[in-house]
Motif scaffolding. Structure first.
Motif, PDB file in Angstrom:
ATOM      1  N   VAL A  69       0.853  -1.189   0.000  1.00  0.00           N
ATOM      2  CA  VAL A  69       0.000   0.000   0.000  1.00  0.00           C
ATOM      3  C   VAL A  69       0.893   1.245   0.000  1.00  0.00           C
ATOM      4  CG1 VAL A  69      -1.745   1.274   1.301  1.00  0.00           C
ATOM      5  CG2 VAL A  69      -1.798  -1.234   1.244  1.00  0.00           C
ATOM      6  N   PRO A  70       0.626   2.224  -0.857  1.00  0.00           N
ATOM      7  CA  PRO A  70       1.480   3.418  -0.930  1.00  0.00           C
ATOM      8  C   PRO A  70       1.568   4.136   0.420  1.00  0.00           C
ATOM      9  CG  PRO A  70      -0.008   3.337  -2.802  1.00  0.00           C
ATOM     10  CD  PRO A  70      -0.450   2.253  -1.862  1.00  0.00           C
ATOM     11  N   ASP A  71       2.785   4.546   0.772  1.00  0.00           N
ATOM     12  CA  ASP A  71       2.998   5.249   2.032  1.00  0.00           C
ATOM     13  C   ASP A  71       3.515   6.658   1.760  1.00  0.00           C
ATOM     14  OD1 ASP A  71       5.598   4.883   1.186  1.00  0.00           O
ATOM     15  OD2 ASP A  71       6.105   3.410   2.737  1.00  0.00           O
ATOM     16  N   ASP A  72       3.869   7.375   2.818  1.00  0.00           N
ATOM     17  CA  ASP A  72       4.320   8.758   2.678  1.00  0.00           C
ATOM     18  C   ASP A  72       5.599   8.867   1.852  1.00  0.00           C
ATOM     19  OD1 ASP A  72       2.182   9.587   4.167  1.00  0.00           O
ATOM     20  OD2 ASP A  72       3.305   9.779   6.042  1.00  0.00           O
ATOM     21  N   LYS A  73       6.463   7.880   1.968  1.00  0.00           N
ATOM     22  CA  LYS A  73       7.709   7.912   1.208  1.00  0.00           C
ATOM     23  C   LYS A  73       7.428   7.859  -0.292  1.00  0.00           C
ATOM     24  CE  LYS A  73      12.105   5.509   0.462  1.00  0.00           C
ATOM     25  NZ  LYS A  73      12.936   4.330   0.797  1.00  0.00           N
ATOM     26  N   TYR A  74       6.487   7.013  -0.684  1.00  0.00           N
ATOM     27  CA  TYR A  74       6.112   6.927  -2.098  1.00  0.00           C
ATOM     28  C   TYR A  74       5.573   8.258  -2.594  1.00  0.00           C
ATOM     29  CZ  TYR A  74       3.261   5.780  -6.185  1.00  0.00           C
ATOM     30  OH  TYR A  74       2.683   5.773  -7.424  1.00  0.00           O
ATOM     31  N   VAL A  75       4.680   8.850  -1.822  1.00  0.00           N
ATOM     32  CA  VAL A  75       4.094  10.137  -2.203  1.00  0.00           C
ATOM     33  C   VAL A  75       5.180  11.198  -2.351  1.00  0.00           C
ATOM     34  CG1 VAL A  75       2.575  12.008  -1.445  1.00  0.00           C
ATOM     35  CG2 VAL A  75       1.855   9.620  -1.167  1.00  0.00           C
ATOM     36  N   GLU A  76       6.090  11.237  -1.404  1.00  0.00           N
ATOM     37  CA  GLU A  76       7.180  12.213  -1.430  1.00  0.00           C
ATOM     38  C   GLU A  76       8.073  12.004  -2.661  1.00  0.00           C
ATOM     39  OE1 GLU A  76      11.187  13.316   1.176  1.00  0.00           O
ATOM     40  OE2 GLU A  76       9.608  12.090   2.057  1.00  0.00           O
ATOM     41  N   THR A  77       8.353  10.747  -2.991  1.00  0.00           N
ATOM     42  CA  THR A  77       9.209  10.443  -4.145  1.00  0.00           C
ATOM     43  C   THR A  77       8.551  10.884  -5.449  1.00  0.00           C
ATOM     44  OG1 THR A  77      10.163   8.537  -3.002  1.00  0.00           O
ATOM     45  CG2 THR A  77      10.431   8.625  -5.389  1.00  0.00           C
ATOM     46  N   VAL A  78       7.260  10.610  -5.590  1.00  0.00           N
ATOM     47  CA  VAL A  78       6.536  11.022  -6.795  1.00  0.00           C
ATOM     48  C   VAL A  78       6.595  12.536  -6.943  1.00  0.00           C
ATOM     49  CG1 VAL A  78       4.268  11.161  -7.886  1.00  0.00           C
ATOM     50  CG2 VAL A  78       4.998   9.024  -6.820  1.00  0.00           C
ATOM     51  N   ARG A  79       6.352  13.228  -5.871  1.00  0.00           N
ATOM     52  CA  ARG A  79       6.375  14.693  -5.923  1.00  0.00           C
ATOM     53  C   ARG A  79       7.767  15.205  -6.297  1.00  0.00           C
ATOM     54  NH1 ARG A  79       2.952  16.142  -0.414  1.00  0.00           N
ATOM     55  NH2 ARG A  79       0.879  15.949  -1.337  1.00  0.00           N
ATOM     56  N   ARG A  80       8.779  14.606  -5.723  1.00  0.00           N
ATOM     57  CA  ARG A  80      10.147  15.086  -5.950  1.00  0.00           C
ATOM     58  C   ARG A  80      10.591  14.809  -7.388  1.00  0.00           C
ATOM     59  NH1 ARG A  80      12.461  12.194  -2.441  1.00  0.00           N
ATOM     60  NH2 ARG A  80      13.346  10.579  -3.793  1.00  0.00           N
ATOM     61  N   VAL A  81      10.345  13.602  -7.866  1.00  0.00           N
ATOM     62  CA  VAL A  81      10.808  13.230  -9.205  1.00  0.00           C
ATOM     63  C   VAL A  81      10.073  14.013 -10.292  1.00  0.00           C
ATOM     64  CG1 VAL A  81      10.939  11.354 -10.884  1.00  0.00           C
ATOM     65  CG2 VAL A  81      11.558  10.943  -8.490  1.00  0.00           C
ATOM     66  N   LEU A  82       8.758  14.138 -10.142  1.00  0.00           N
ATOM     67  CA  LEU A  82       7.965  14.815 -11.173  1.00  0.00           C
ATOM     68  C   LEU A  82       7.820  16.301 -10.910  1.00  0.00           C
ATOM     69  CD1 LEU A  82       5.197  12.154 -11.820  1.00  0.00           C
ATOM     70  CD2 LEU A  82       7.401  12.447 -12.934  1.00  0.00           C
ATOM     71  N   ARG A  83       8.409  16.767  -9.805  1.00  0.00           N
ATOM     72  CA  ARG A  83       8.350  18.182  -9.427  1.00  0.00           C
ATOM     73  C   ARG A  83       6.919  18.672  -9.340  1.00  0.00           C
ATOM     74  NH1 ARG A  83      13.541  20.718 -12.731  1.00  0.00           N
ATOM     75  NH2 ARG A  83      15.113  19.709 -11.437  1.00  0.00           N
ATOM     76  N   MET A  84       6.129  17.931  -8.616  1.00  0.00           N
ATOM     77  CA  MET A  84       4.743  18.313  -8.354  1.00  0.00           C
ATOM     78  C   MET A  84       4.664  18.817  -6.923  1.00  0.00           C
ATOM     79  SD  MET A  84       2.530  15.232  -9.932  1.00  0.00           S
ATOM     80  CE  MET A  84       2.273  15.043 -11.674  1.00  0.00           C
ATOM     81  N   TYR A  85       4.123  19.997  -6.754  1.00  0.00           N
ATOM     82  CA  TYR A  85       3.965  20.552  -5.417  1.00  0.00           C
ATOM     83  C   TYR A  85       2.524  21.019  -5.291  1.00  0.00           C
ATOM     84  CZ  TYR A  85       8.976  20.599  -6.005  1.00  0.00           C
ATOM     85  OH  TYR A  85      10.271  20.237  -6.267  1.00  0.00           O
ATOM     86  N   TYR A  86       1.795  20.325  -4.453  1.00  0.00           N
ATOM     87  CA  TYR A  86       0.378  20.655  -4.372  1.00  0.00           C
ATOM     88  C   TYR A  86      -0.221  20.121  -3.088  1.00  0.00           C
ATOM     89  CZ  TYR A  86       0.473  15.882  -6.015  1.00  0.00           C
ATOM     90  OH  TYR A  86       0.767  14.565  -6.162  1.00  0.00           O
ATOM     91  N   ASP A  87      -1.396  20.631  -2.819  1.00  0.00           N
ATOM     92  CA  ASP A  87      -2.265  20.036  -1.816  1.00  0.00           C
ATOM     93  C   ASP A  87      -3.430  19.447  -2.572  1.00  0.00           C
ATOM     94  OD1 ASP A  87      -0.717  20.965   0.276  1.00  0.00           O
ATOM     95  OD2 ASP A  87      -1.786  22.870   0.346  1.00  0.00           O
TER      96      ASP A  87
END
Length: 524
Positions: free
Chosen positions: A207-225
């Protein structure tokens, strides 16, 4: 070089998990390279590995494949998980499309706030138990076999088991009222290849955790709520959307059958780069009318004569179906939905498998799911390539074009103060992401058509997209000489030329009356 397929994605589920499931079900070993840094992603871009600047990407049989649906279709066909004929494949496509609709609710779950996760969890359970699982319960009961289609294990079975287990992670007893699905789960879980994939230590992701979410944001440069408006059942990404490179898009989705209205700017279509927040439908996992998720139904009856199309008197998700039938030289009839009562009657009479349109009656089938319908038509009328590799290319090109068309489909529902920004976004994406790909393909391929040297579904879809963008930006092809020539060639093909003439079934650009009718027919 290893002969195993090589998967490029994050070390998590996302859009790659269904690909892992299908390869595992086929007994195919694979390797993975996990994206952990922006540099890795940019290297793939610079190396030309990502056709539309998106992942997942799978290296397989000498191809660098993108577009999740195209990858899955290729794997299913290569390993005999796609039915024995066109009709079985059509059923598999419809069931996969419906399952994808449900999976779309789950896919964006990790990116929600804690408060919205609880609401989304309830929504997932509600949709599973009231819309999706009842369909499969009935199919299994009526079909009387161990599997969803025919009496052979298929992609549809794999996808449904994946969805069941994901929903059970949200509510462990979700199958308590579905005895057929309980038995199905037990049977499919016991198939050796599936059993192995479900064991600890396999390549199945947790199940996706906070680390996965953080990695996706960092790699794809997505910053959002991620915010959710449960009045309208839509989700918006707020703050800065730099990229939607993963391709599902922007990691959130509208909810099937609900008007998409942005909570923050009140517009009905916001696009990354056009305004500072964005929303969209789950990519590839279902067919969408723009503001509607559109899914399927199958119910057999003997019918004769022309295909019969049931939809609104406008473009929407039916227009590419009209284009494809016209390109194949097939005449068709249409029934237009003008009232909510017509739509409700289709649901009540069991015509709409997942309570969604378009609906096409063809060859004794009542088909739903736009992608499934078009795949069937392309296969039936020899517009789908000569072999699996050509079909894979056609699928990739079609899915890429569909990404662009989605932005155009939403445009009529934009409020006046958002139209200019949305128009700029369409122009930017067409000229910077999508048209350069096809310009290069045509130049390098050196043929009149996108795939092989034969007219295909991909050519039809690209021609439709070119004309749709030109309606918004008349000189959009000024920097694309290959596409200018392509457009001329396609326009002069007899069946296309006929479809482009006044009085054909081709629909005009959506107007205020069309928008009003859509809102009236599908109002909740």
């Amino acid at each position: 070089m290893s002969t195993k397929p090589k998967l490029y994605y994050f070390d998590g589920r996302g859009k790659m998990e269904s690909i892992r499931w299908l390869l595992a079900a086929a007994g195919v070993e694979f390797e993975e390279e996990f994206l952990e840094t922006r540099d890795q992603y940019e290297k793939l871009l610079q190396g030309g590995s990502l056709l539309f600047q998106q992942v997942p990407m799978v290296e397989m049989d000498g191809m660098k494949m993108v577009q999740t649906r195209a990858i899955l279709s290729y794997i299913a066909a290569k390993y005999n998980l796609y039915g024995k004929d066109l009709k079985e494949r059509a059923l598999i496509d419809m069931y996969v499309g419906g399952t994808d609709d449900l999976m779309g609710f789950i896919l964006m779950f990790p990116f929600l706030s804690a408060e919205d996760k609880e609401k989304q969890r309830a929504l997932i359970i509600q949709k599973a138990t009231s819309r999706y699982f009842p369909v499969y319960e009935k199919v299994l009961k009526d079909h009387g076999q161990d599997f969803l289609v025919g009496n052979n294990f298929s992609w549809a079975d794999v996808h449904l088991l994946e969805a069941i287990l994901m929903v059970e992670e949200k509510k462990s007893d979700v199958l308590s009222g579905f005895p057929q699905l309980q038995a199905f789960k037990a049977r499919i879980s016991s198939i050796p290849a599936i059993k192995k994939f479900l064991e600890p230590g396999s390549q199945r992701k947790p199940v996706p955790d906070d680390k996965y979410v953080e990695t996706v944001r960092r790699v794809l440069r997505m910053y959002y709520d991620v915010k959710a408006n449960y009045k309208y059942r839509i989700f918006a990404l707020v703050q800065v959307m730099v990229s939607d490179d993963e391709g599902f898009p922007c990691l959130f989705s509208t909810v099937p059958g609900h008007l998409a209205v942005c909570t923050f700017c009140k517009s009905q279509f916001c696009s990354a780069g056009a305004v500072r927040h964005s929303f969209s439908g789950a990519r590839n996992t279902s067919s969408y009318l723009g503001l509607l998720y559109l899914s399927e139904n199958q119910e057999l009856r003997i019918m004769s004569g022309k295909p019969r199309l049931t939809y609104l008197n406008g473009r929407g998700r039916m227009e590419p179906i009209r284009w494809l039938l016209a390109a194949a030289g097939v005449e068709f009839e249409e029934v237009y939905l003008e009232t909510k009562e017509q739509y409700d009657k289709l649901i009540k009479d069991g015509f709409l498998l997942f309570q969604q349109v378009p609906l096409v009656e063809i060859d004794g089938m009542k088909m739903v799911q736009t992608r499934a319908i078009m795949s069937y038509i392309a296969g039936k009328y020899n517009l789908y390539g000569k072999d699996l590799k050509e079909r894979a290319l056609i699928d990739m090109y079609v899915e890429g074009i569909s990404d662009l068309m989605q932005m155009i489909l939403m445009f009529p529902f934009s409020p006046p103060d958002a139209k200019e920004k949305n128009l700029e976004s369409i122009k930017e994406r067409a000229t910077n992401r999508y048209f350069p790909v096809f310009e290069k393909v045509l130049k390098q391929h050196g043929q009149d058509f996108l795939v092989g040297n034969k007219f295909s579904w991909a050519d039809v879809q690209l021609m439709e997209a070119i004309l749709a963008v030109e309606e918004k930006v008349p000189d959009v092809l000024s920097g694309f000489p290959q596409l200018q020539v392509f457009k001329t060639k396609m326009s002069n093909m007899p069946t296309i030329k006929k479809f482009l003439q006044p009085g054909s079934p081709r629909k005009p650009p959506p107007d205020a009356h069309y928008v009003e009718t859509v809102l009236k027919v599908f109002k909740k």
